[in-house]
Design a protein around this motif. Structure first.
Motif, mmCIF file in Angstrom:
data_model
loop_
_atom_site.group_PDB
_atom_site.id
_atom_site.type_symbol
_atom_site.label_atom_id
_atom_site.label_comp_id
_atom_site.label_asym_id
_atom_site.label_seq_id
_atom_site.Cartn_x
_atom_site.Cartn_y
_atom_site.Cartn_z
ATOM 1 N N TRP A 61 8.345 -6.240 3.660
ATOM 2 C CA TRP A 61 8.030 -4.884 4.111
ATOM 3 C C TRP A 61 9.339 -4.122 4.329
ATOM 4 O O TRP A 61 10.236 -4.601 5.021
ATOM 5 N N TYR A 62 9.379 -2.948 3.705
ATOM 6 C CA TYR A 62 10.518 -2.060 3.856
ATOM 7 C C TYR A 62 10.058 -0.738 4.472
ATOM 8 O O TYR A 62 8.955 -0.266 4.208
ATOM 9 N N GLN A 63 10.959 -0.140 5.224
ATOM 10 C CA GLN A 63 10.767 1.221 5.696
ATOM 11 C C GLN A 63 11.766 2.105 4.961
ATOM 12 O O GLN A 63 12.951 1.776 4.890
ATOM 13 N N GLN A 64 11.267 3.215 4.423
ATOM 14 C CA GLN A 64 12.177 4.121 3.712
ATOM 15 C C GLN A 64 11.981 5.540 4.233
ATOM 16 O O GLN A 64 10.896 6.112 4.093
ATOM 17 N N LYS A 65 13.008 6.085 4.806
ATOM 18 C CA LYS A 65 12.981 7.469 5.248
ATOM 19 C C LYS A 65 13.569 8.354 4.156
ATOM 20 O O LYS A 65 14.225 7.881 3.239
ATOM 21 N N SER A 66 13.325 9.621 4.284
ATOM 22 C CA SER A 66 13.659 10.577 3.231
ATOM 23 C C SER A 66 15.121 10.467 2.810
ATOM 24 O O SER A 66 16.023 10.465 3.646
ATOM 25 N N SER A 67 15.320 10.368 1.502
ATOM 26 C CA SER A 67 16.663 10.328 0.903
ATOM 27 C C SER A 67 17.508 9.152 1.394
ATOM 28 O O SER A 67 18.738 9.239 1.413
ATOM 29 N N GLN A 68 16.866 8.071 1.782
ATOM 30 C CA GLN A 68 17.597 6.885 2.211
ATOM 31 C C GLN A 68 17.158 5.677 1.401
ATOM 32 O O GLN A 68 16.122 5.689 0.743
ATOM 33 N N ALA A 69 17.950 4.640 1.467
ATOM 34 C CA ALA A 69 17.595 3.387 0.819
ATOM 35 C C ALA A 69 16.486 2.692 1.606
ATOM 36 O O ALA A 69 16.335 2.912 2.807
ATOM 37 N N PRO A 70 15.723 1.864 0.957
ATOM 38 C CA PRO A 70 14.742 1.057 1.700
ATOM 39 C C PRO A 70 15.447 0.163 2.712
ATOM 40 O O PRO A 70 16.477 -0.434 2.412
ATOM 41 N N LYS A 71 14.858 0.061 3.890
ATOM 42 C CA LYS A 71 15.403 -0.779 4.954
ATOM 43 C C LYS A 71 14.441 -1.924 5.184
ATOM 44 O O LYS A 71 13.283 -1.713 5.518
ATOM 45 N N LEU A 72 14.930 -3.147 5.029
ATOM 46 C CA LEU A 72 14.072 -4.306 5.187
ATOM 47 C C LEU A 72 13.685 -4.489 6.649
ATOM 48 O O LEU A 72 14.549 -4.512 7.532
ATOM 49 N N LEU A 73 12.383 -4.603 6.875
ATOM 50 C CA LEU A 73 11.879 -4.862 8.231
ATOM 51 C C LEU A 73 11.735 -6.365 8.457
ATOM 52 O O LEU A 73 12.196 -6.893 9.462
ATOM 53 N N PHE A 74 11.041 -7.018 7.540
ATOM 54 C CA PHE A 74 10.843 -8.472 7.604
ATOM 55 C C PHE A 74 10.319 -8.958 6.273
ATOM 56 O O PHE A 74 9.935 -8.160 5.409
ATOM 57 N N HIS A 75 10.295 -10.273 6.120
ATOM 58 C CA HIS A 75 9.683 -10.852 4.945
ATOM 59 C C HIS A 75 9.066 -12.196 5.286
ATOM 60 O O HIS A 75 9.458 -12.844 6.270
ATOM 61 N N TYR A 76 8.104 -12.572 4.487
ATOM 62 C CA TYR A 76 7.476 -13.877 4.573
ATOM 63 C C TYR A 76 7.902 -14.689 3.359
ATOM 64 O O TYR A 76 7.754 -14.260 2.215
ATOM 65 N N TYR A 77 8.420 -15.873 3.628
ATOM 66 C CA TYR A 77 8.686 -16.839 2.566
ATOM 67 C C TYR A 77 7.600 -17.893 2.741
ATOM 68 O O TYR A 77 7.670 -18.729 3.634
ATOM 69 N N ASP A 78 6.600 -17.844 1.884
ATOM 70 C CA ASP A 78 5.358 -18.593 2.098
ATOM 71 C C ASP A 78 4.799 -18.174 3.468
ATOM 72 O O ASP A 78 4.547 -17.001 3.701
ATOM 73 N N LYS A 79 4.648 -19.112 4.373
ATOM 74 C CA LYS A 79 4.100 -18.761 5.691
ATOM 75 C C LYS A 79 5.194 -18.510 6.727
ATOM 76 O O LYS A 79 4.900 -18.170 7.877
ATOM 77 N N ASP A 80 6.418 -18.705 6.323
ATOM 78 C CA ASP A 80 7.533 -18.534 7.265
ATOM 79 C C ASP A 80 7.911 -17.067 7.407
ATOM 80 O O ASP A 80 8.279 -16.424 6.435
ATOM 81 N N PHE A 81 7.850 -16.600 8.639
ATOM 82 C CA PHE A 81 8.147 -15.208 8.945
ATOM 83 C C PHE A 81 9.632 -15.047 9.246
ATOM 84 O O PHE A 81 10.204 -15.811 10.020
ATOM 85 N N ASN A 82 10.252 -14.048 8.622
ATOM 86 C CA ASN A 82 11.675 -13.786 8.825
ATOM 87 C C ASN A 82 11.854 -12.331 9.241
ATOM 88 O O ASN A 82 11.659 -11.422 8.453
ATOM 89 N N ASN A 83 12.245 -12.174 10.475
ATOM 90 C CA ASN A 83 12.392 -10.827 11.034
ATOM 91 C C ASN A 83 13.853 -10.391 10.934
ATOM 92 O O ASN A 83 14.752 -11.183 11.214
ATOM 93 N N GLU A 84 14.092 -9.158 10.536
ATOM 94 C CA GLU A 84 15.453 -8.646 10.564
ATOM 95 C C GLU A 84 15.847 -8.382 12.026
ATOM 96 O O GLU A 84 15.013 -7.985 12.846
ATOM 97 N N ALA A 85 17.105 -8.582 12.317
ATOM 98 C CA ALA A 85 17.569 -8.510 13.704
ATOM 99 C C ALA A 85 17.332 -7.145 14.341
ATOM 100 O O ALA A 85 17.080 -7.042 15.543
ATOM 101 N N ASP A 86 17.387 -6.096 13.534
ATOM 102 C CA ASP A 86 17.279 -4.752 14.098
ATOM 103 C C ASP A 86 15.891 -4.150 13.936
ATOM 104 O O ASP A 86 15.691 -2.951 14.155
#
Lengths: 112, 115
Positions: free
Chosen positions: B34-59
């Motif tokens: 899942w990425y969040q993208q605000k106007s005229s900015q690059a996508p910012k990674l929020l988190f990802h799942y590798y199979d069932k493993d949840f990986n949260n970005e620190a910020d």
């Protein structure tokens, strides 16, 4: 650590002129590099990718990019711009396929 | 044909009212992002799942949560949306384990408006 730098947040070219969008990367290991295009209110679409095979990569819509290890660059080019090329372009890098790092994007304007 | 599907394409919610965005994929990829993208900015990674493993970005704010009940589906929950959460939310998938497949496939995005 990996990162991507896209020089020039806005690029304008005339229709029919050469398109050159710049991307430099930083990676401690051989990277996999990508260019994506984004049209307004849409997701990102893959243009092309470098995965350690040929250094000159051809993509969709007439775009190509050359991987230059000595310059840590992966610039995107197209010989002749078309009006439909106007969009936002993102360069991205990964070396694990798990974490991707995007550049800040370049907005391409094509002038008729 | 659709490979990464996001619903809805446009979502309007009220300040503080929980909202859930949906993503599904037909690629059988093991990683979903899942990425969040605000106007005229690059996508910012929020988190990802590798199979069932949840990986949260620190910020990533605690206000953002995610669920992946099975391989095909992934949800983004915003518990108490603020005006600053108005953005395009992009879902993407990739297949880790095969180097020739090291690319992300993106959905069309969900445009979130907070009133």
């Amino acid at each position: 650590a990996q990162s991507v730098t896209q020089l020039g947040s806005h690029v304008s070219v005339s229709e029919g002129a050469l398109v050159l969008l710049r991307c430099n990367y930083s990676s401690s290991v051989p990277p996999y590099l990508f260019w994506y295009v984004q049209y307004p209110n849409q997701g990102l679409q893959l243009l092309l990718k470098y995965t350690s095979a040929a250094t000159l990569v051809k993509g969709i819509n007439g775009f190509e990019a050359e991987f230059k290890k000595s310059e840590t660059s992966f610039h995107l080019t197209k010989p002749s711009a078309h009006m439909s090329d106007a969009a936002e372009y993102f360069c991205a890098v990964t070396n694990t396929g798990n974490q991707f790092y995007f550049g800040t994007g370049t907005s391409l304007t094509v002038i008729p | 044909d659709a490979m990464v599907i996001q619903n809805p394409r446009y979502q309007v919610t009220q300040f503080g009212k929980p909202v859930t965005l949906s993503c599904s994929q037909t690629l059988n990829h093991n990683v979903m992002y899942w990425y969040q993208q605000k106007s005229s900015q690059a996508p910012k990674l929020l988190f990802h799942y590798y199979d069932k493993d949840f990986n949260n970005e620190a910020d990533t704010p605690d206000n953002f949560q995610s669920r992946r009940p099975n391989t095909s589906f992934c949800f983004l929950d915003i518990r108490s949306p603020g005006l600053g959460d108005a953005a395009m939310y992009l879902c993407a998938t990739s297949r880790v384990g095969r180097e020739d497949s090291y690319e992300q496939y993106f959905g069309p995005g969900t445009r979130l408006t907070v009133t």
